[in-house]
Scaffold this motif. Structure first.
Motif, PDB file in Angstrom:
ATOM      1  N   ASP A  62       0.811  -1.210   0.000  1.00 41.16           N
ATOM      2  CA  ASP A  62       0.000   0.000   0.000  1.00 41.16           C
ATOM      3  C   ASP A  62       0.847   1.264   0.000  1.00 41.16           C
ATOM      4  N   GLN A  63       2.031   1.217   0.619  1.00 38.35           N
ATOM      5  CA  GLN A  63       2.905   2.385   0.623  1.00 38.35           C
ATOM      6  C   GLN A  63       3.473   2.642  -0.770  1.00 38.35           C
ATOM      7  N   THR A  65       2.056   1.810  -3.631  1.00 36.88           N
ATOM      8  CA  THR A  65       0.951   2.323  -4.439  1.00 36.88           C
ATOM      9  C   THR A  65       0.744   3.810  -4.187  1.00 36.88           C
ATOM     10  N   SER A  66       0.803   4.212  -2.926  1.00 36.74           N
ATOM     11  CA  SER A  66       0.614   5.606  -2.570  1.00 36.74           C
ATOM     12  C   SER A  66       1.728   6.483  -3.127  1.00 36.74           C
ATOM     13  N   ASN A  69       1.452   6.820  -7.014  1.00 37.71           N
ATOM     14  CA  ASN A  69       0.338   7.674  -7.413  1.00 37.71           C
ATOM     15  C   ASN A  69       0.600   9.142  -7.113  1.00 37.71           C
ATOM     16  N   GLU A  70       1.265   9.423  -5.991  1.00 35.49           N
ATOM     17  CA  GLU A  70       1.512  10.799  -5.597  1.00 35.49           C
ATOM     18  C   GLU A  70       2.615  11.462  -6.416  1.00 35.49           C
ATOM     19  N   GLU A 107       2.738  -2.276 -10.489  1.00 33.99           N
ATOM     20  CA  GLU A 107       2.460  -1.130  -9.633  1.00 33.99           C
ATOM     21  C   GLU A 107       2.920   0.182 -10.255  1.00 33.99           C
TER      22      GLU A 107
END
Length: 252
Positions: A62-63, A65-66, A69-70, A107
């Motif tokens: 999840d990190q 992915t974040s 995206n950012e 990813e």
């Protein structure tokens, strides 16, 4: 597609996020330098794969992915070749499907594909255990496996590979290029250039990595049945697939 390895493009934000230390960051920069200087031959791609999978072991999914995206637009957009976006626009204006296929991780590749407005993505997948990367690959979208992936995609979507276009910079993508009717070498490494010359394949040169700006605008689509093709530039065997539409397949 972009002017460096997509697998290493996010090294700095991963460092800022505490996922890698300065030593790993320097090692990644050195791997990128070797990749750039020697091209994506089999030896360099394997070394890069080993480095990336080892580096990712234990990272929380999840990190990642974040972070991707950012930072996607800040990191990747300035690296996209202007000629690549023009090629995408040209194919889309003709009603062709566009598929991005890469040996880099899903990813990273999937958000890049969304940014570019492609129709589908195929990429490598890391094994995940309890929400963390195990350091092992479930699927390595590389070499013959990449050619298998496009054959599966063609079967799923009714694409006629004989009417498809493929673009790549690396000799490691030779199976993929040979699988379609219209292969093209783009910024090819030495081995692929020789192969392209021997086989009479077109050779393109991309040298303008600049911000995308408004140059990549989604085109109106009336896709019902289409064929696929592939393109990859200066990422680990990355490739686009451009579906050749309408004429021959519209009657099937």
């Amino acid at each position: 597609m972009i002017a460096r390895s997509s697998a290493l493009a996010f090294t700095r934000p991963f460092y800022s996020g505490g996922l890698i230390n300065r030593r790993s960051m320097i090692k990644s920069a050195y791997a990128q330098l070797l990749f750039t200087l020697s091209g994506a031959d089999e030896d360099q791609v394997e070394k890069l794969r080993a480095h990336v999978t080892d580096m990712c072991r234990g990272w929380p999914v999840d990190q990642i992915t974040s972070i991707v995206n950012e930072t996607l637009h800040d990191i990747v957009e300035p690296l996209v070749f202007a000629e690549a976006t023009e090629l995408i626009t040209n194919h889309q204006s003709r009603g062709h499907d566009v598929v991005l296929i890469s040996a880099s991780g899903m990813e990273m590749v999937e958000p890049i594909g969304a940014m570019l407005g492609v129709d589908a993505v195929r990429a490598s997948r890391m094994a995940v255990v309890d929400g963390h990367y195990s350091g092992e690959l479930e699927f390595y979208c590389y070499g013959e496996a990449k050619a298998d992936a496009i054959r599966e995609l063609a079967q799923e979507r009714g694409y006629d590979l004989a009417e498809c276009y493929a673009y790549s910079d690396s000799i490691t993508d030779l199976p993929m290029l040979a699988a379609v009717g219209h292969p093209t070498a783009v910024n090819p490494n030495r081995a692929l250039r020789k192969e392209a010359v021997d086989r009479g394949w077109p050779i393109l040169s991309f040298d303008r990595p600049v911000g995308m700006g408004d140059r990549l605008t989604p085109s109106p689509r009336t896709v019902a049945v289409s064929a696929a093709a592939g393109a990859g530039v200066a990422a680990i065997g990355a490739a686009f697939y451009y579906g050749w539409l309408r004429n021959r397949l519209a009657h099937h």
